[in-house]
Scaffold this active site. Structure first.
Site, PDB file in Angstrom:
ATOM      1  N   ALA A   1       0.701  35.183 -21.210  1.00  0.00           N
ATOM      2  CA  ALA A   1       1.693  36.260 -21.163  1.00  0.00           C
ATOM      3  C   ALA A   1       2.499  36.194 -22.457  1.00  0.00           C
ATOM      4  CB  ALA A   1       2.593  36.078 -19.950  1.00  0.00           C
TER       5      ALA A   1
ATOM      6  N   GLY B   1      -1.545  32.951 -18.728  1.00  0.00           N
ATOM      7  CA  GLY B   1      -1.977  34.188 -18.067  1.00  0.00           C
ATOM      8  C   GLY B   1      -3.389  34.598 -18.463  1.00  0.00           C
TER       9      GLY B   1
ATOM     10  N   GLU C   1      -5.523  32.735 -16.237  1.00  0.00           N
ATOM     11  CA  GLU C   1      -5.428  33.300 -14.878  1.00  0.00           C
ATOM     12  C   GLU C   1      -6.315  34.535 -14.736  1.00  0.00           C
ATOM     13  OE1 GLU C   1      -1.102  33.330 -14.912  1.00  0.00           O
ATOM     14  OE2 GLU C   1      -1.093  32.070 -13.120  1.00  0.00           O
TER      15      GLU C   1
ATOM     16  N   GLU D   1       1.925  26.682 -19.617  1.00  0.00           N
ATOM     17  CA  GLU D   1       3.223  27.240 -19.222  1.00  0.00           C
ATOM     18  C   GLU D   1       4.320  26.179 -19.175  1.00  0.00           C
ATOM     19  OE1 GLU D   1       0.313  27.817 -17.693  1.00  0.00           O
ATOM     20  OE2 GLU D   1       0.159  29.890 -16.981  1.00  0.00           O
TER      21      GLU D   1
HETATM   22  N1  DAK Z   1       3.002  35.147 -26.583  1.00  0.00           N
HETATM   23  C1  DAK Z   1       3.439  35.786 -27.695  1.00  0.00           C
HETATM   24  N2  DAK Z   1       2.947  35.538 -28.932  1.00  0.00           N
HETATM   25  C2  DAK Z   1       1.971  34.631 -29.040  1.00  0.00           C
HETATM   26  C3  DAK Z   1       1.458  33.944 -27.915  1.00  0.00           C
HETATM   27  C4  DAK Z   1       2.018  34.243 -26.616  1.00  0.00           C
HETATM   28  N3  DAK Z   1       1.579  33.662 -25.471  1.00  0.00           N
HETATM   29  N4  DAK Z   1       0.490  33.095 -28.336  1.00  0.00           N
HETATM   30  C5  DAK Z   1       0.411  33.268 -29.676  1.00  0.00           C
HETATM   31  N5  DAK Z   1       1.287  34.196 -30.090  1.00  0.00           N
HETATM   32  C6  DAK Z   1       1.542  34.655 -31.461  1.00  0.00           C
HETATM   33  C7  DAK Z   1       2.324  33.611 -32.255  1.00  0.00           C
HETATM   34  O1  DAK Z   1       3.709  33.715 -31.970  1.00  0.00           O
HETATM   35  C8  DAK Z   1       1.979  34.009 -33.662  1.00  0.00           C
HETATM   36  O2  DAK Z   1       2.749  35.131 -34.005  1.00  0.00           O
HETATM   37  P1  DAK Z   1       3.565  35.219 -35.421  1.00  0.00           P
HETATM   38  O3  DAK Z   1       4.379  34.014 -35.476  1.00  0.00           O
HETATM   39  O4  DAK Z   1       2.453  35.258 -36.441  1.00  0.00           O
HETATM   40  O5  DAK Z   1       4.319  36.509 -35.306  1.00  0.00           O
HETATM   41  C9  DAK Z   1       0.522  34.452 -33.540  1.00  0.00           C
HETATM   42  O6  DAK Z   1       0.312  34.767 -32.173  1.00  0.00           O
HETATM   43  C10 DAK Z   1      -0.462  33.370 -33.918  1.00  0.00           C
HETATM   44  O7  DAK Z   1      -0.141  32.208 -33.157  1.00  0.00           O
HETATM   45  P2  DAK Z   1       0.023  30.761 -33.820  1.00  0.00           P
HETATM   46  O8  DAK Z   1       0.570  30.858 -35.203  1.00  0.00           O
HETATM   47  O9  DAK Z   1       0.780  29.923 -32.855  1.00  0.00           O
HETATM   48  O10 DAK Z   1      -1.515  30.311 -33.897  1.00  0.00           O
HETATM   49  P3  DAK Z   1      -2.110  28.847 -33.831  1.00  0.00           P
HETATM   50  O11 DAK Z   1      -3.545  29.013 -34.143  1.00  0.00           O
HETATM   51  O12 DAK Z   1      -1.302  27.875 -34.638  1.00  0.00           O
HETATM   52  O13 DAK Z   1      -1.960  28.387 -32.288  1.00  0.00           O
HETATM   53  C11 DAK Z   1      -2.084  28.723 -29.852  1.00  0.00           C
HETATM   54  C12 DAK Z   1      -2.658  29.088 -31.269  1.00  0.00           C
HETATM   55  C13 DAK Z   1      -2.767  29.615 -28.834  1.00  0.00           C
HETATM   56  C14 DAK Z   1      -2.400  27.274 -29.557  1.00  0.00           C
HETATM   57  C15 DAK Z   1      -0.549  28.934 -29.880  1.00  0.00           C
HETATM   58  O14 DAK Z   1      -0.292  30.252 -30.366  1.00  0.00           O
HETATM   59  C16 DAK Z   1       0.081  28.811 -28.527  1.00  0.00           C
HETATM   60  O15 DAK Z   1       0.324  27.708 -28.070  1.00  0.00           O
HETATM   61  N6  DAK Z   1       0.427  29.966 -27.916  1.00  0.00           N
HETATM   62  C17 DAK Z   1       1.233  30.006 -26.722  1.00  0.00           C
HETATM   63  C18 DAK Z   1       0.400  29.678 -25.521  1.00  0.00           C
HETATM   64  C19 DAK Z   1       1.247  29.679 -24.247  1.00  0.00           C
HETATM   65  O16 DAK Z   1       2.260  28.957 -24.152  1.00  0.00           O
HETATM   66  N7  DAK Z   1       0.819  30.457 -23.285  1.00  0.00           N
HETATM   67  C20 DAK Z   1       1.451  30.510 -21.954  1.00  0.00           C
HETATM   68  C21 DAK Z   1       2.502  31.562 -21.959  1.00  0.00           C
HETATM   69  S1  DAK Z   1       3.301  31.668 -20.355  1.00  0.00           S
HETATM   70  C22 DAK Z   1       3.028  36.351 -14.158  1.00  0.00           C
HETATM   71  C23 DAK Z   1       1.796  36.489 -14.765  1.00  0.00           C
HETATM   72  C24 DAK Z   1       1.445  35.656 -15.807  1.00  0.00           C
HETATM   73  C25 DAK Z   1       2.337  34.691 -16.269  1.00  0.00           C
HETATM   74  C26 DAK Z   1       3.561  34.554 -15.648  1.00  0.00           C
HETATM   75  C27 DAK Z   1       3.932  35.378 -14.593  1.00  0.00           C
HETATM   76  N8  DAK Z   1       3.414  37.213 -13.100  1.00  0.00           N
HETATM   77  C28 DAK Z   1       2.394  38.146 -12.528  1.00  0.00           C
HETATM   78  C29 DAK Z   1       4.685  37.136 -12.457  1.00  0.00           C
HETATM   79  C30 DAK Z   1       1.917  33.881 -17.408  1.00  0.00           C
HETATM   80  C31 DAK Z   1       2.740  33.108 -18.127  1.00  0.00           C
HETATM   81  C32 DAK Z   1       2.215  32.558 -19.411  1.00  0.00           C
HETATM   82  O17 DAK Z   1       1.086  32.765 -19.797  1.00  0.00           O
END
Ligand code: DAK
Length: 261
Positions: free
Chosen positions: A62, A106, A109, A129
């Site tokens: 997400a 997400g 998921e 998350e």
């Molecule tokens: N959200 C927003 N931007 C993201 C992102 C994300 N999840 N993942 C990556 N990006 C963006 C980065 O911010 C960066 O943007 P800029 O800084 O260039 O503007 C760009 O994508 C490239 O990312 P990185 O520079 O970080 O790239 P790397 O290769 O160094 O790393 C990575 C890739 C995938 C390991 C890293 O980006 C990462 O850790 N991303 C976050 C992963 C994460 O934490 N995901 C979980 C998010 S929480 C629900 C439904 C679903 C959910 C909740 C509720 N309901 C139905 C109620 C789900 C929640 C989640 O998924």
């Protein structure tokens, strides 16, 4: 704006298209996804739906940028990002995930909701998350233990660690692994094959298998037997068995739809 949709013969392709954000699943993307699924489900020419992303990311979760400023009341009052997330599991047609790169949070998921998961060798799965201070909200704590078993699921959910494609295949999340450069080609072959099969029976098989999680064995077996009996009323069943006995390829209804176009 955030997805690409393309119908090819009787396959409906949906490609996440936010490459700069690694296909983070923002609210607008989920609304577009919901409407694309509605369209493909209503389109009688479509026998099978494919969800995919780009080579380096299926979806990195997400959208954290969108979520970060929100308060509890912001999300609770609006039921933030809930409705769209439920649409995928309601699909009656088979949905195939073709995963390359990151499928996190997400994104993972969504994979857990798909019927067959074809994954490239560079695919990476996980639930990070916890590392951004939150938890799964679209079924991660519910589907993952059912898919992988509690030991592996909690290992992933409580640590937020990533799992490579081989571990994901061994654990039961991934159906098949293919070389990264062949993902789309292999995906096309797989879905063309499925989409050419009798659509009504595909839906029955999917529905029976999916409902097994909520039924006792005896209830499920009875439901399955009724569904099997029902298939004997279908023209595609008659054609399938006749073709087998006549030693020729079957001409299913789904194929004749294609021929008429
Ligand atoms: N959200 C927003 N931007 C993201 C992102 C994300 N999840 N993942 C990556 N990006 C963006 C980065 O911010 C960066 O943007 P800029 O800084 O260039 O503007 C760009 O994508 C490239 O990312 P990185 O520079 O970080 O790239 P790397 O290769 O160094 O790393 C990575 C890739 C995938 C390991 C890293 O980006 C990462 O850790 N991303 C976050 C992963 C994460 O934490 N995901 C979980 C998010 S929480 C629900 C439904 C679903 C959910 C909740 C509720 N309901 C139905 C109620 C789900 C929640 C989640 O998924």
């Amino acid at each position: 704006e955030n997805i690409l949709v393309k119908q090819k013969d009787n396959v409906g392709l949906i490609t996440f298209n936010r490459p700069k954000a690694l296909n983070a699943l923002c609210e607008a993307l989920m609304i577009e996804l919901t409407s694309a699924l509605d369209d493909y489900e209503a389109n009688e020419q479509i026998g099978c739906i494919v969800l995919t992303g780009s080579e380096n990311a299926f979806a990195a979760g997400a959208d954290v940028k969108e979520m970060q400023p929100k308060s509890f009341m912001d999300v609770y009052k609006r039921n933030f990002i809930t409705e769209g997330w439920e649409r995928l599991v309601k699909c009656r047609k088979p949905v195939i995930a073709a995963v390359s790169g990151y499928a996190l949070g997400g994104g993972c998921e969504l994979v857990e909701m798909c019927d067959i998961v074809l994954a490239a060798e560079n695919a990476v799965f996980g639930h990070p998350e916890i590392r951004v201070g939150t938890m799964p909200g679209a079924g991660g704590t519910q589907r993952l233990p059912r898919l992988l078993g509690m030991a592996k699921a909690l290992d992933l959910l409580l640590t937020g660690r990533r799992m490579d494609v081989r571990e994901a295949e061994r654990s039961g999340l991934v159906s098949r692994v293919v070389p990264t450069d062949l993902l789309l080609e292999e995906g096309r072959k797989l879905v063309a094959d499925i989409a050419s099969l009798p659509g009504e029976v595909l839906t029955l098989i999917k529905h029976n298998a999916r409902s097994s999680a909520n039924l006792t064995l005896n209830e499920g077996l009875r439901k399955e037997r009724d569904a099997f009996h029902y298939t004997l009323s279908l023209p595609d069943r008659e054609e399938g068995m006749r073709a087998f006995l006549e030693k020729r390829p079957p001409r299913f209804n789904s194929l004749s739809i294609l021929k008429d176009r």
